[in-house]
Design a protein around this motif. Structure first.
Motif, PDB file in Angstrom:
ATOM      1  N   GLY A  38     102.016  60.158  38.307  1.00 15.51           N
ATOM      2  CA  GLY A  38     101.869  58.858  37.673  1.00 15.51           C
ATOM      3  C   GLY A  38     102.286  57.722  38.599  1.00 15.51           C
ATOM      4  N   GLY A  39     102.152  57.944  39.906  1.00 12.21           N
ATOM      5  CA  GLY A  39     102.519  56.937  40.894  1.00 12.21           C
ATOM      6  C   GLY A  39     104.001  56.882  41.220  1.00 12.21           C
ATOM      7  N   ARG A  40     104.808  57.733  40.610  1.00 13.66           N
ATOM      8  CA  ARG A  40     106.252  57.668  40.809  1.00 13.66           C
ATOM      9  C   ARG A  40     106.686  58.166  42.184  1.00 13.66           C
ATOM     10  N   HIS A  41     105.837  58.872  42.905  1.00 17.85           N
ATOM     11  CA  HIS A  41     106.248  59.404  44.206  1.00 17.85           C
ATOM     12  C   HIS A  41     106.619  58.295  45.183  1.00 17.85           C
ATOM     13  N   HIS A  42     106.041  57.108  45.032  1.00 15.02           N
ATOM     14  CA  HIS A  42     106.422  55.999  45.907  1.00 15.02           C
ATOM     15  C   HIS A  42     107.878  55.584  45.672  1.00 15.02           C
ATOM     16  N   ALA A  43     108.282  55.523  44.406  1.00 11.26           N
ATOM     17  CA  ALA A  43     109.663  55.160  44.080  1.00 11.26           C
ATOM     18  C   ALA A  43     110.631  56.212  44.598  1.00 11.26           C
ATOM     19  N   TRP A  44     110.259  57.480  44.520  1.00  7.64           N
ATOM     20  CA  TRP A  44     111.125  58.550  45.022  1.00  7.64           C
ATOM     21  C   TRP A  44     111.285  58.445  46.539  1.00  7.64           C
ATOM     22  N   ALA A  49     114.462  56.833  51.363  1.00  7.51           N
ATOM     23  CA  ALA A  49     114.643  55.925  52.501  1.00  7.51           C
ATOM     24  C   ALA A  49     115.938  55.132  52.365  1.00  7.51           C
ATOM     25  N   ALA A  50     116.260  54.703  51.154  1.00  9.14           N
ATOM     26  CA  ALA A  50     117.491  53.942  50.932  1.00  9.14           C
ATOM     27  C   ALA A  50     118.721  54.788  51.251  1.00  9.14           C
ATOM     28  N   ALA A  51     118.610  56.114  51.048  1.00 11.16           N
ATOM     29  CA  ALA A  51     119.738  57.010  51.288  1.00 11.16           C
ATOM     30  C   ALA A  51     120.106  57.099  52.763  1.00 11.16           C
ATOM     31  N   VAL A  52     119.163  56.764  53.665  1.00 12.49           N
ATOM     32  CA  VAL A  52     119.467  56.819  55.105  1.00 12.49           C
ATOM     33  C   VAL A  52     119.498  55.435  55.730  1.00 12.49           C
ATOM     34  N   ALA A  53     119.335  54.398  54.924  1.00 13.87           N
ATOM     35  CA  ALA A  53     119.299  53.037  55.466  1.00 13.87           C
ATOM     36  C   ALA A  53     120.607  52.659  56.148  1.00 13.87           C
ATOM     37  N   GLY A  54     121.719  53.256  55.698  1.00 21.47           N
ATOM     38  CA  GLY A  54     123.014  52.945  56.279  1.00 21.47           C
ATOM     39  C   GLY A  54     123.389  53.816  57.458  1.00 21.47           C
ATOM     40  N   ALA A  55     122.445  54.607  57.970  1.00 15.73           N
ATOM     41  CA  ALA A  55     122.720  55.447  59.137  1.00 15.73           C
ATOM     42  C   ALA A  55     123.003  54.566  60.353  1.00 15.73           C
ATOM     43  N   PRO A  56     123.631  55.115  61.392  1.00 13.77           N
ATOM     44  CA  PRO A  56     123.906  54.322  62.605  1.00 13.77           C
ATOM     45  C   PRO A  56     122.610  53.773  63.205  1.00 13.77           C
ATOM     46  N   PRO A  57     122.720  52.754  64.047  1.00 11.88           N
ATOM     47  CA  PRO A  57     121.534  52.236  64.725  1.00 11.88           C
ATOM     48  C   PRO A  57     120.864  53.342  65.542  1.00 11.88           C
ATOM     49  N   LEU A  70     106.559  58.067  53.570  1.00 11.10           N
ATOM     50  CA  LEU A  70     108.013  58.017  53.704  1.00 11.10           C
ATOM     51  C   LEU A  70     108.412  57.293  54.987  1.00 11.10           C
ATOM     52  N   ALA A  71     107.663  57.472  56.057  1.00 12.84           N
ATOM     53  CA  ALA A  71     107.947  56.738  57.291  1.00 12.84           C
ATOM     54  C   ALA A  71     107.882  55.236  57.047  1.00 12.84           C
ATOM     55  N   LEU A  72     106.900  54.798  56.284  1.00  8.52           N
ATOM     56  CA  LEU A  72     106.777  53.378  55.949  1.00  8.52           C
ATOM     57  C   LEU A  72     107.928  52.921  55.064  1.00  8.52           C
ATOM     58  N   ALA A  73     108.366  53.790  54.155  1.00 13.81           N
ATOM     59  CA  ALA A  73     109.493  53.443  53.289  1.00 13.81           C
ATOM     60  C   ALA A  73     110.782  53.308  54.101  1.00 13.81           C
ATOM     61  N   VAL A  74     110.962  54.167  55.100  1.00 13.70           N
ATOM     62  CA  VAL A  74     112.139  54.069  55.975  1.00 13.70           C
ATOM     63  C   VAL A  74     112.107  52.751  56.740  1.00 13.70           C
ATOM     64  N   ARG A  75     110.941  52.364  57.227  1.00 13.71           N
ATOM     65  CA  ARG A  75     110.794  51.079  57.918  1.00 13.71           C
ATOM     66  C   ARG A  75     111.132  49.916  56.995  1.00 13.71           C
ATOM     67  N   GLY A 230     113.180  61.992  37.924  1.00 14.47           N
ATOM     68  CA  GLY A 230     111.970  62.474  37.270  1.00 14.47           C
ATOM     69  C   GLY A 230     112.243  63.487  36.188  1.00 14.47           C
ATOM     70  N   LEU A 231     113.242  63.194  35.334  1.00 12.43           N
ATOM     71  CA  LEU A 231     113.643  64.123  34.264  1.00 12.43           C
ATOM     72  C   LEU A 231     114.020  65.491  34.825  1.00 12.43           C
ATOM     73  N   GLY A 232     114.623  65.472  36.002  1.00 16.92           N
ATOM     74  CA  GLY A 232     115.110  66.714  36.600  1.00 16.92           C
ATOM     75  C   GLY A 232     114.109  67.438  37.468  1.00 16.92           C
ATOM     76  N   THR A 233     112.897  66.889  37.638  1.00 18.14           N
ATOM     77  CA  THR A 233     111.857  67.580  38.397  1.00 18.14           C
ATOM     78  C   THR A 233     111.883  67.246  39.889  1.00 18.14           C
ATOM     79  N   ILE A 234     112.716  66.290  40.272  1.00 17.58           N
ATOM     80  CA  ILE A 234     112.803  65.861  41.660  1.00 17.58           C
ATOM     81  C   ILE A 234     114.267  65.869  42.085  1.00 17.58           C
ATOM     82  N   ALA A 235     114.544  66.277  43.317  1.00 15.68           N
ATOM     83  CA  ALA A 235     115.915  66.229  43.837  1.00 15.68           C
ATOM     84  C   ALA A 235     115.898  65.595  45.219  1.00 15.68           C
TER      85      ALA A 235
END
Length: 241
Positions: A38-44, A49-57, A70-75, A230-235
Motif C-alpha cells: 500500500g505504498g508503505r515501503h517508502h516510509a519504512w 535511513a533515519a536510523a543511520v543518519a547519526g553515523a560518523p561522517p 533506500l540509497a535515495l532515502a539515505v541521501r 506494519g502491525l508486526g510484519t516489518i522489522a
C-alpha cells in the motif's frame, strides 16, 4: 573511496536462483512493492535511513540497493553523505540508474557486487544499510560479518526485513494474504508467480527478529536493537560496529 577487490567464492545455487529471479522482475519491482505494501515501503525505508543518519561522517553503503530507493532515502536523511549502492543484479541496477538520472542525483554511485564478498577494504563505510536482503543470502552469518567488516568503528549497520507478526489471529490473516494473495498479484502484475511465491516462503524460513539481533551481535555488532512496524510484519534492526 578505497576499493580492494575480493575474490568471489564458489558458485552458490541459491545466489544464482535469486539473481535470476530479480533479473526477471526488475521492471515491475517498484510497482509490486507499492501494491503489496500500500505504498508503505517508502516510509519504512525512510525510517531505516533515519536510523543511520547519526553515523560518523563518511561514505554510506546500501546493499542489495535494487532500484535505489533506500540509497535515495539515505541521501535525503543525510544530504552531505555520498552513497554507494551495490547489487548483484545488473537488471536491478539498470532500473536504479534510470531513476537516478531522472532525479538528477549525482551523489549515489552504483556498482555490481556480491553481499557475501564485498569489493571494499575493511572499515570503508560510516554506515551500511539493506532492505529485504538478508533472507535472500545463502549464508546469513557471513553476510552480517561482511557488513560489519566494511563498517568503520562507531559506524552503524541497519537492516529492513519482512517478518511474520507472530500474533494469533493476525498472523493467520497475514499468512493468507502473503501466501495466497501476493503470488496472485505477482502472476498478474509482474507475470512471475514463482518469484512472489518464493517471497512468502523465504519469510517463513527466515529467523525471528530476536534471532537476527543475536546473529548481529555474534557478527561483532554492539548496541543491537530492533523495532517492529506494519502491525508486526516489518522489522528494522540497527547495530554499531
Amino acid at each position: 573511496m578505497s576499493v580492494t577487490p575480493v575474490a568471489p567464492g564458489p558458485p552458490r545455487g541459491k545466489a544464482e536462483a535469486v539473481r535470476a529471479m530479480f533479473t526477471r522482475i526488475a521492471g515491475r519491482y517498484d510497482l509490486m512493492n507499492s501494491l503489496m505494501t500500500g505504498g508503505r515501503h517508502h516510509a519504512w525505508r525512510r525510517l531505516t535511513a533515519a536510523a543511520v543518519a547519526g553515523a560518523p561522517p563518511g561514505l554510506a553503503l546500501d546493499l542489495a540497493t535494487g532500484t535505489g530507493d533506500l540509497a535515495l532515502a539515505v541521501r535525503a536523511a543525510a544530504p552531505g553523505r555520498v552513497v554507494v549502492g551495490a547489487d548483484f543484479s545488473e537488471a536491478m541496477l539498470g532500473q536504479a540508474r534510470a531513476k537516478l538520472r531522472a532525479r538528477g542525483e549525482r551523489a549515489v554511485t552504483l556498482l555490481a557486487a556480491d553481499a557475501l564478498a564485498l569489493p571494499f577494504a575493511d572499515k570503508t563505510f560510516a554506515c551500511v544499510t539493506s532492505a529485504f536482503l538478508l533472507r535472500n543470502l545463502a549464508d546469513l552469518a557471513a553476510g552480517l560479518e561482511e557488513m560489519r567488516r566494511v563498517t568503520m568503528p562507531g559506524g552503524r549497520v541497519a537492516a529492513l526485513e519482512i517478518t511474520r507478526p507472530g500474533v494469533p489471529g493476525w498472523d493467520a490473516i497475514f499468512g493468507v494474504y502473503f501466501n495466497r494473495v501476493v503470488p496472485l498479484i505477482g502472476a498478474v502484475v509482474a507475470r512471475d508467480r514463482a518469484a512472489y511465491t518464493y517471497l512468502p516462503q523465504s519469510v517463513e524460513r527466515f529467523v525471528t527478529p530476536r534471532e537476527l539481533a543475536e546473529l548481529m551481535r555474534r557478527a561483532g555488532l554492539s548496541d543491537v536493537r530492533h523495532r517492529r512496524l506494519g502491525l508486526g510484519t516489518i522489522a528494522i534492526h540497527v547495530g554499531t560496529a
